[in-house]
Design a protein around this motif. Structure first.
Motif, PDB file in Angstrom:
ATOM      1  N   ASP A  40       0.820  -1.217   0.000  1.00  0.00           N
ATOM      2  CA  ASP A  40       0.000   0.000   0.000  1.00  0.00           C
ATOM      3  C   ASP A  40       0.854   1.267   0.000  1.00  0.00           C
ATOM      4  O   ASP A  40       0.603   2.205   0.746  1.00  0.00           O
ATOM      5  CB  ASP A  40      -0.962   0.013   1.198  1.00  0.00           C
ATOM      6  CG  ASP A  40      -1.929  -1.161   1.185  1.00  0.00           C
ATOM      7  OD1 ASP A  40      -2.316  -1.591   0.080  1.00  0.00           O
ATOM      8  OD2 ASP A  40      -2.286  -1.654   2.272  1.00  0.00           O
ATOM      9  N   PHE A  41       1.895   1.263  -0.832  1.00  0.00           N
ATOM     10  CA  PHE A  41       2.803   2.397  -0.997  1.00  0.00           C
ATOM     11  C   PHE A  41       3.566   2.753   0.284  1.00  0.00           C
ATOM     12  O   PHE A  41       3.992   3.890   0.461  1.00  0.00           O
ATOM     13  CB  PHE A  41       2.063   3.630  -1.528  1.00  0.00           C
ATOM     14  CG  PHE A  41       1.362   3.376  -2.825  1.00  0.00           C
ATOM     15  CD1 PHE A  41       2.070   3.155  -3.984  1.00  0.00           C
ATOM     16  CD2 PHE A  41      -0.023   3.335  -2.885  1.00  0.00           C
ATOM     17  CE1 PHE A  41       1.439   2.896  -5.185  1.00  0.00           C
ATOM     18  CE2 PHE A  41      -0.674   3.082  -4.080  1.00  0.00           C
ATOM     19  CZ  PHE A  41       0.059   2.863  -5.231  1.00  0.00           C
ATOM     20  N   THR A  42       3.723   1.805   1.168  1.00  0.00           N
ATOM     21  CA  THR A  42       4.468   2.034   2.398  1.00  0.00           C
ATOM     22  C   THR A  42       5.608   1.033   2.499  1.00  0.00           C
ATOM     23  O   THR A  42       5.399  -0.168   2.336  1.00  0.00           O
ATOM     24  CB  THR A  42       3.550   1.897   3.632  1.00  0.00           C
ATOM     25  OG1 THR A  42       2.485   2.844   3.513  1.00  0.00           O
ATOM     26  CG2 THR A  42       4.311   2.165   4.916  1.00  0.00           C
ATOM     27  N   LEU A  58       6.068   6.427   3.497  1.00  0.00           N
ATOM     28  CA  LEU A  58       5.115   6.375   2.402  1.00  0.00           C
ATOM     29  C   LEU A  58       5.852   6.725   1.115  1.00  0.00           C
ATOM     30  O   LEU A  58       6.441   7.812   1.017  1.00  0.00           O
ATOM     31  CB  LEU A  58       3.976   7.371   2.658  1.00  0.00           C
ATOM     32  CG  LEU A  58       2.790   7.317   1.717  1.00  0.00           C
ATOM     33  CD1 LEU A  58       2.068   5.982   1.832  1.00  0.00           C
ATOM     34  CD2 LEU A  58       1.829   8.458   2.035  1.00  0.00           C
ATOM     35  N   LEU A  59       5.853   5.808   0.149  1.00  0.00           N
ATOM     36  CA  LEU A  59       6.638   6.013  -1.064  1.00  0.00           C
ATOM     37  C   LEU A  59       6.039   5.201  -2.201  1.00  0.00           C
ATOM     38  O   LEU A  59       5.843   3.996  -2.079  1.00  0.00           O
ATOM     39  CB  LEU A  59       8.080   5.576  -0.812  1.00  0.00           C
ATOM     40  CG  LEU A  59       9.140   5.984  -1.805  1.00  0.00           C
ATOM     41  CD1 LEU A  59       9.252   7.498  -1.909  1.00  0.00           C
ATOM     42  CD2 LEU A  59      10.485   5.419  -1.384  1.00  0.00           C
TER      43      LEU A  59
END
Length: 134
Positions: free
Chosen positions: A81-83, A104-105
């Motif tokens: 989840d983009f983390t 968060l990336l």
């Protein structure tokens, strides 16, 4: 580290993601100290970094882990989840409840359907030995 030259450092076409374990403070890359873990994306300058440490489950207190004393550590890197969550502990411990680095990336522009894994390291003025046990 031999990944790429300074001329193309931070170029989005590099498509490089790495977790660095660094025992040298390099001002060129704005290192926080000589004992840190960092997340690198398309550059040798980190996106985020923290001093190498362990989160203890019982009291939540962080305890410093020394990277250059010959101890073996286990490292977990998760991306969901983009983390990105990076956690580390001495080799016989379970995965700590709290992560060392949580950032968060969005790596969708970095990851491709097929990619190579690579382990690399760098040295400074002192000699270091790095091992991957499994």
């Amino acid at each position: 580290m031999g990944l790429f030259s300074r001329a193309v450092d931070d170029n989005s076409r590099n498509r490089m993601y790495g977790v660095e374990f660094d025992v040298f403070r390099n001002e060129e890359f704005i290192d926080i100290n000589d004992n840190h873990v960092g997340i690198d994306v398309n550059s040798l300058a980190f996106v985020n970094s923290m001093e190498a440490r362990l989160s203890q489950d019982q009291d939540g207190v962080f305890r410093r882990l020394q990277l250059n004393i010959g101890r073996n550590y286990r490292v977990w890197t998760d991306y969901k989840d983009f983390t990105i969550n990076v956690t580390m502990a001495p080799v016989r411990m379970k995965n700590p409840a709290r992560c060392l680095i949580c950032v968060l990336l969005n790596l969708s522009d970095v990851f491709e359907d097929e990619m190579y894994d690579q382990f690399t390291d760098g040295t400074g003025t002192l000699t270091q030995s790095h091992k991957i046990l499994g």
